[in-house]
Design a protein around this motif. Structure first.
Motif, mmCIF file in Angstrom:
data_model
loop_
_atom_site.group_PDB
_atom_site.id
_atom_site.type_symbol
_atom_site.label_atom_id
_atom_site.label_comp_id
_atom_site.label_asym_id
_atom_site.label_seq_id
_atom_site.Cartn_x
_atom_site.Cartn_y
_atom_site.Cartn_z
ATOM 1 N N UNK A 96 2.819 -46.808 21.169
ATOM 2 C CA UNK A 96 3.879 -46.410 22.106
ATOM 3 C C UNK A 96 3.886 -47.264 23.378
ATOM 4 N N UNK A 97 2.737 -47.338 24.049
ATOM 5 C CA UNK A 97 2.726 -48.034 25.341
ATOM 6 C C UNK A 97 2.931 -49.546 25.229
ATOM 7 N N UNK A 98 2.227 -50.241 24.316
ATOM 8 C CA UNK A 98 2.493 -51.683 24.204
ATOM 9 C C UNK A 98 3.952 -51.982 23.845
ATOM 10 N N UNK A 99 4.507 -51.201 22.906
ATOM 11 C CA UNK A 99 5.894 -51.448 22.502
ATOM 12 C C UNK A 99 6.844 -51.171 23.660
ATOM 13 N N UNK A 100 6.629 -50.062 24.367
ATOM 14 C CA UNK A 100 7.470 -49.710 25.503
ATOM 15 C C UNK A 100 7.448 -50.830 26.549
ATOM 16 N N UNK B 288 1.646 -56.158 34.335
ATOM 17 C CA UNK B 288 1.610 -55.150 35.395
ATOM 18 C C UNK B 288 2.238 -53.848 34.921
ATOM 19 N N UNK B 289 3.403 -53.970 34.269
ATOM 20 C CA UNK B 289 4.068 -52.789 33.730
ATOM 21 C C UNK B 289 3.115 -52.052 32.787
ATOM 22 N N UNK B 290 2.423 -52.811 31.915
ATOM 23 C CA UNK B 290 1.473 -52.222 30.978
ATOM 24 C C UNK B 290 0.352 -51.492 31.702
ATOM 25 N N UNK B 291 -0.196 -52.142 32.740
ATOM 26 C CA UNK B 291 -1.291 -51.518 33.500
ATOM 27 C C UNK B 291 -0.831 -50.236 34.181
ATOM 28 N N UNK B 292 0.406 -50.245 34.701
ATOM 29 C CA UNK B 292 0.929 -49.055 35.383
ATOM 30 C C UNK B 292 1.123 -47.912 34.391
ATOM 31 N N UNK B 293 1.707 -48.232 33.211
ATOM 32 C CA UNK B 293 1.890 -47.204 32.178
ATOM 33 C C UNK B 293 0.532 -46.636 31.782
ATOM 34 N N UNK B 294 -0.434 -47.547 31.625
ATOM 35 C CA UNK B 294 -1.783 -47.157 31.215
ATOM 36 C C UNK B 294 -2.410 -46.209 32.244
ATOM 37 N N UNK B 295 -2.239 -46.550 33.520
ATOM 38 C CA UNK B 295 -2.813 -45.725 34.582
ATOM 39 C C UNK B 295 -2.156 -44.347 34.604
ATOM 40 N N UNK B 296 -0.814 -44.337 34.520
ATOM 41 C CA UNK B 296 -0.111 -43.064 34.652
ATOM 42 C C UNK B 296 -0.264 -42.200 33.392
ATOM 43 N N UNK B 297 0.129 -42.753 32.230
ATOM 44 C CA UNK B 297 0.162 -41.922 31.023
ATOM 45 C C UNK B 297 -1.195 -41.810 30.339
ATOM 46 N N UNK B 298 -2.055 -42.816 30.545
ATOM 47 C CA UNK B 298 -3.357 -42.777 29.899
ATOM 48 C C UNK B 298 -4.411 -42.121 30.758
ATOM 49 N N UNK C 207 -4.111 -40.775 34.199
ATOM 50 C CA UNK C 207 -3.795 -39.591 35.004
ATOM 51 C C UNK C 207 -3.372 -38.411 34.137
ATOM 52 N N UNK C 208 -2.349 -38.648 33.301
ATOM 53 C CA UNK C 208 -1.806 -37.540 32.519
ATOM 54 C C UNK C 208 -2.588 -37.310 31.234
ATOM 55 N N UNK C 209 -3.266 -38.364 30.751
ATOM 56 C CA UNK C 209 -4.061 -38.234 29.537
ATOM 57 C C UNK C 209 -3.251 -37.970 28.281
ATOM 58 N N UNK C 210 -1.962 -38.380 28.292
ATOM 59 C CA UNK C 210 -1.107 -38.126 27.139
ATOM 60 C C UNK C 210 -1.361 -39.110 25.999
ATOM 61 N N UNK C 211 -1.693 -40.347 26.378
ATOM 62 C CA UNK C 211 -1.801 -41.389 25.359
ATOM 63 C C UNK C 211 -3.174 -42.059 25.421
ATOM 64 N N UNK C 212 -3.672 -42.539 24.270
ATOM 65 C CA UNK C 212 -4.982 -43.179 24.237
ATOM 66 C C UNK C 212 -4.990 -44.470 25.065
ATOM 67 N N UNK C 213 -6.104 -44.723 25.751
ATOM 68 C CA UNK C 213 -6.172 -45.827 26.699
ATOM 69 C C UNK C 213 -6.700 -47.107 26.064
ATOM 70 N N UNK C 214 -7.762 -47.005 25.299
ATOM 71 C CA UNK C 214 -8.425 -48.200 24.790
ATOM 72 C C UNK C 214 -8.426 -48.172 23.273
ATOM 73 N N UNK C 215 -8.183 -49.345 22.666
ATOM 74 C CA UNK C 215 -8.351 -49.458 21.228
ATOM 75 C C UNK C 215 -7.052 -49.552 20.476
ATOM 76 N N UNK C 216 -7.177 -49.560 19.166
ATOM 77 C CA UNK C 216 -6.017 -49.760 18.324
ATOM 78 C C UNK C 216 -6.318 -49.179 16.949
ATOM 79 N N UNK C 217 -5.343 -48.453 16.371
ATOM 80 C CA UNK C 217 -5.480 -47.956 15.012
ATOM 81 C C UNK C 217 -4.320 -48.518 14.203
ATOM 82 N N UNK C 218 -4.637 -49.112 13.063
ATOM 83 C CA UNK C 218 -3.590 -49.726 12.243
ATOM 84 C C UNK C 218 -2.648 -48.660 11.700
ATOM 85 N N UNK C 219 -1.344 -48.990 11.674
ATOM 86 C CA UNK C 219 -0.344 -48.067 11.129
ATOM 87 C C UNK C 219 -0.638 -47.744 9.669
#
Lengths: 313, 277
Positions: free
Chosen positions: A182-186, A146-156, A158-170
């Motif tokens: 950022x979001x999964x770790x947070x 739930x926390x993840x979904x909320x972060x995703x909704x707000x920062x991904x 609404x605000x569009x600050x962080x990417x919503x879908x997918x993954x790029x290897x470090x």
């Protein structure tokens, strides 16, 4: 010291053996014949019989187990029914993804939570203590998905600050990779820090009551010296065990977080395997995660004497 | 007033608050569907993805089903599953733990070998494995989570029994000529109840969390039957248009868990006064 190490390592062998047997038994309890699953519904009875023989499914169960165990030990986890690819290299690839998220999250959570818990314990029943324990309990009660979904909704969204879908290897692109992390770790840090804080607080309170702390104070040591030199080492040991347990179990629990953030990790591989009834994948993932769990706990136990002077090695 | 031989007034404010939350959720789960009439599966296409408004106090979901009714029925699902799973884990754990701890010898060794093997798995991994076998259903979850959490109960109970069996009153029961079964039932079992109560409260929270996680993954309560977890899962694609579909079920889970955790803390402080300081 060497004897302690060897005994402890040897004690993990029967555990691993039983764990493998349990997973083998569990997989055989899954309804449906693996040979029929592999060939599909349209297969001829003759074909099924032939494949069953080739897979050794006509042999008695103990013999099947020993054959399978031999293959597992030599690194052959079988092939995925869906793609035909060997399972083990796939597991390693996915494990790298999950491990980077889990490791970063657990290290960050510990760095925040252990001092927070100790400060709360040192100022027990003060306003600060109440605030820290309250926050920790609150975070303990929020489900990670739930926390993840909320972060995703707000920062991904609404605000569009962080990417919503997918993954790029470090390894491929450090900057983009970090953005995706950022979001999964947070999410994991916030959820796990709650439990660690509470544990650190409880064990510090336990230690602070002991006579040698009173003695250290009576010697005229400053509070800081009492806390860091005398209380910390003894109080940290139980917390260390908890951190180990979290590190090990997160590899399974992370399936949920990986689902929220569409991260191609090991947990997601297991879930997809369960849905696709791809039993070599399910079996391989379970075996690997259980193995890592046992290994992490073993490692934690081995490091324990270095942290806690009372556990004489 | 006393429960388990302990006085009630020591239950602190947070304990009372936790108990209040928990009681409310349980009452909603039991009485909600009776008091508020409405079908959690009824479709109303005008209410599709609608925010809170007239006719639907908490809005409608992606099929126009009433969110409030679904949350109430979701509470029922969660509490029902958590209750039976905890009972299953505690009862089976008590039986195995008492047998192993009291009889010792080979019974103990064999039982603990299996128990330690189960403990060597992370809880959710074991539950996922069992779900793969039983398939996604209510009964599947209860058995899977019950089996996954039973080993923790066995550990606690066996540890308690090991220290109890050396006490004089157990010796006295034997000397009086009571059979092992009578001694176990009358003298060992009642003394295991305090630690098991603490564990049961904590476990109730674990189960609610695990069930919602499994349902979120699609391996728990199968749709269309509402559970807080599967409501979150099906609402994911609509997070931007209808954020209330994400907000509300998660809030329900979090508040319930907060209640369980505060109540559990209070019960533990109560049984272990050291922590009160």
């Amino acid at each position: 010291m060497l004897k302690f190490l060897l005994t402890r390592i040897a004690s993990a062998v029967p555990t691993l053996l039983i764990v493998t047997a349990a997973i083998f038994a569990l997989m055989r309890m899954i309804p449906g014949d693996p040979a029929v699953l592999m060939l599909g519904d349209m297969a001829q009875p003759g074909q099924v019989e032939e494949l069953r023989q080739r897979m050794g499914l006509d042999q008695p169960l103990p013999i099947q187990f020993v054959t399978w165990l031999g293959k597992v030990l030599s690194g052959d986890f079988g092939q995925s029914i869906a793609t035909g690819e060997p399972v083990l290299p796939l597991i390693f690839e996915r494990f790298g993804v999950s491990a980077s998220v889990v490791l970063i999250a657990v290290v960050l959570a510990s760095v925040i939570a252990v001092p927070a818990g100790m400060i709360a314990a040192w100022r027990q029943n003060s306003l600060g203590d109440v605030a820290i324990v309250g926050t920790a309990t609150l975070m303990l009660s929020v489900p990670s998905f739930w926390l993840g979904l909320m972060l995703l909704t707000v920062f991904g969204l609404w605000l569009g600050w962080l990417p919503v879908v997918g993954y790029v290897s470090l390894a491929d692109d450090p900057t983009a990779g970090l953005l995706y992390l950022i979001m999964p770790v947070l999410t994991l840090v916030m959820v796990e820090a709650g439990a660690i804080t509470r544990m650190a607080r409880a064990s510090t309170i336990e230690v602070a009551r002991l006579e040698y702390i009173t003695h250290a104070r009576a010697k005229g040591l400053s509070e800081r010296a009492v806390m860091w030199r005398h209380a910390f080492r003894n109080a940290f040991a139980p917390t260390w065990t908890l951190i180990g347990l979290i590190l090990g179990s997160l590899l399974a629990n992370i399936a949920v977080t990986e689902t929220v953030f569409t991260i191609p990790g090991l947990g997601r591989m297991l879930i997809d395997g369960i849905f696709a009834r791809d039993y070599p994948v399910v079996q391989g993932c379970m075996l690997f995660i259980a193995f890592i769990y046992v290994a992490v706990n073993l490692l934690v136990d081995l490091i324990y004497p270095l942290l806690d002077p009372r556990v004489a090695a | 007033m006393s429960v388990l031989g302990l006085s009630l007034p020591r239950l602190r404010l947070n304990g009372l608050l936790g108990m209040g939350i928990l009681t409310t959720v349980v009452l909603v789960a039991i009485l909600g569907p009776v008091l508020v009439s409405g079908d959690p599966l009824a479709l109303d296409f005008r209410a599709r993805l609608m925010g809170p408004g007239p006719g639907h106090p908490l809005g409608g979901d992606e099929f126009g089903r009433d969110v409030m009714m679904r949350l109430i029925h979701g509470a029922r699902t969660s509490i029902w599953i958590a209750f039976f799973t905890t009972c299953f884990a505690i009862l089976s754990g008590l039986v195995v733990g008492i047998l192993a701890g009291f009889l010792r010898g080979w019974t103990d060794r064999v039982l603990m070998m299996f128990n330690d093997a189960l403990l060597a798995f992370p809880g959710l991994l074991l539950a996922l494995g069992f779900m793969a076998v039983f398939g996604a259903s209510r009964h599947g979850i209860i058995i899977a989570l019950g089996l996954a959490y039973m080993p923790a109960v066995v550990r606690v109970v066996r540890g308690t029994v090991l220290s109890l069996r050396e006490r004089e009153f157990v010796e006295a029961s034997r000397v009086m000529g009571n059979s092992e079964a009578v001694t176990m039932m009358r003298h060992i079992l009642p003394n295991c109840l305090a630690p098991v109560t603490v564990l049961a409260t904590t476990m109730f929270g674990w189960v609610i969390l695990a069930e919602s996680a499994l349902s979120f993954l699609g391996l728990g309560v199968p749709p269309p039957e509402p559970s807080w977890g599967n409501m979150l899962s099906t609402a994911r694609p609509y997070a931007a248009q209808a954020p209330h579909l994400i907000l509300l079920p998660g809030l329900c889970i979090s508040i319930t868990l907060l209640g369980v955790n505060m109540f559990g803390d209070a019960i533990r402080d109560w049984l272990d006064p050291k922590m009160q300081g």
